[in-house]
Motif scaffolding. Sequence first.
Motif, mmCIF file in Angstrom:
data_model
loop_
_atom_site.group_PDB
_atom_site.id
_atom_site.type_symbol
_atom_site.label_atom_id
_atom_site.label_comp_id
_atom_site.label_asym_id
_atom_site.label_seq_id
_atom_site.Cartn_x
_atom_site.Cartn_y
_atom_site.Cartn_z
ATOM 1 N N LYS A 1 -8.651 2.844 11.525
ATOM 2 C CA LYS A 1 -8.708 2.117 10.258
ATOM 3 C C LYS A 1 -7.438 1.305 10.054
ATOM 4 C CE LYS A 1 -9.460 2.822 5.309
ATOM 5 N NZ LYS A 1 -9.700 3.827 4.239
ATOM 6 N N LYS A 2 -6.318 1.870 10.486
ATOM 7 C CA LYS A 2 -5.027 1.191 10.320
ATOM 8 C C LYS A 2 -4.950 -0.078 11.140
ATOM 9 C CE LYS A 2 -0.072 2.185 10.502
ATOM 10 N NZ LYS A 2 0.955 3.192 10.827
ATOM 11 N N ALA B 1 -8.265 7.589 11.286
ATOM 12 C CA ALA B 1 -7.238 7.010 10.420
ATOM 13 C C ALA B 1 -6.469 5.915 11.150
ATOM 14 C CB ALA B 1 -6.281 8.107 9.944
ATOM 15 N N LEU B 2 -6.185 6.155 12.437
ATOM 16 C CA LEU B 2 -5.457 5.160 13.223
ATOM 17 C C LEU B 2 -6.326 3.935 13.471
ATOM 18 C CD1 LEU B 2 -2.888 4.457 14.696
ATOM 19 C CD2 LEU B 2 -3.741 5.644 16.716
ATOM 20 N N ALA C 1 -0.854 -4.367 4.820
ATOM 21 C CA ALA C 1 -2.188 -3.797 4.619
ATOM 22 C C ALA C 1 -2.509 -3.822 3.137
ATOM 23 C CB ALA C 1 -2.219 -2.353 5.145
ATOM 24 N N SER D 1 -3.450 -1.493 1.322
ATOM 25 C CA SER D 1 -3.045 -0.276 0.628
ATOM 26 C C SER D 1 -1.546 -0.049 0.608
ATOM 27 C CB SER D 1 -3.721 0.934 1.290
ATOM 28 O OG SER D 1 -3.338 1.018 2.644
ATOM 29 N N ASP E 1 5.942 0.742 4.576
ATOM 30 C CA ASP E 1 5.230 2.005 4.773
ATOM 31 C C ASP E 1 5.007 2.315 6.241
ATOM 32 O OD1 ASP E 1 5.005 2.380 2.041
ATOM 33 O OD2 ASP E 1 3.192 1.144 1.926
ATOM 34 N N ASN E 2 5.272 1.347 7.115
ATOM 35 C CA ASN E 2 5.029 1.507 8.543
ATOM 36 C C ASN E 2 6.348 1.692 9.295
ATOM 37 O OD1 ASN E 2 4.130 1.447 11.149
ATOM 38 N ND2 ASN E 2 3.722 -0.757 11.185
ATOM 39 N N HIS F 1 4.244 0.921 18.563
ATOM 40 C CA HIS F 1 3.551 2.213 18.475
ATOM 41 C C HIS F 1 3.830 3.099 19.691
ATOM 42 C CE1 HIS F 1 1.106 1.175 14.942
ATOM 43 N NE2 HIS F 1 1.078 -0.047 15.453
#
Length: 319
Positions: free
Chosen positions: A96-97, A93-94, A139, A141, A146-147, A270
Amino acid sequence: MVSSSTEESASDGQNSSGDPTESSSKSLFSEGEKVLAYHGPRIYEAKVQKAELRKNEWRYFVHYLGWSKNWDEWVGMDRLMKYNEENILKQQALDKKVGVDKSTKSGRSTQTKPKSSADAKVDKEEVKNNVGKGKKRKADSGTEKDNPAAEKLIKIQIPPTLKKQLVDDWEFITQQDKLVKLPRSPCVDDVFTKYLEYISKKDGLMTDAVGEILNGLRCYFDKALPLILLYEKEHQQYQDMISESIFPSSIYGAEHLLRLFVKLPELLAHVNIEEETLIRLQQKLLEFLKFLQKNESTFFLARYDGTIVTEGGSKRKDD
């Protein structure tokens, strides 16, 4: 996190058990165990080579699978996760992000273009207005809201003349089909060495903090270059020049290093760093940029004349 050697104190805010890290007499990971390890904005497969209890806290010496032993380091258990299906899904998932193609080996092979790639088609004004602001592209999506990491982006103010350098860099490659001829001299490692010498003469002493920051920049540069710092037309040149035993920092120069400072706010977002430390880091990075600006004629090329490799494998030299 500011360097490979100091990353062991950094944390993504998670640990292998999902609970706050606590000292324990029993190690959660054993020597020889395959694990998942946080490093910067990504999670990598790694192997625990040593486990030691230090000051009532377990530390682990890990080797990142598929990477040179030069990246081996000591980390805390807040940087490690068990290699299981649940955590592999977290890794995917990360990846893909951040736009990583998992079919490639550690980002060294040809890969799909990351969403944050420098290869985005932007005009001069967009480069001038946005470079150095650390804005993250939305992104498909979701939105930037959202981040959560976007809320703590540090600001790195790039001097005006270096902003122009970034614009020229974009023009040479995307508009004129020219490349930086490699290997560069001075390379990124040489630039760091000259900065250490400059600080030593200026302040009369050498602080460990400066060395750690430069080591961190080198680490970020070597890993980020193939993922988010190259234009599409530079990928073949990278494949031709870089191998497992050769690091980008010994081949590329200030032109590509400057691109890192555009992406650095996103990368550092991050990492769990205290606000006071971030402020000091921000100041140190600005001092380094001023050093680059002061020595612009020495570190940066006035024109690019590297060889372009076409899709058919033929080469041509730009005039």
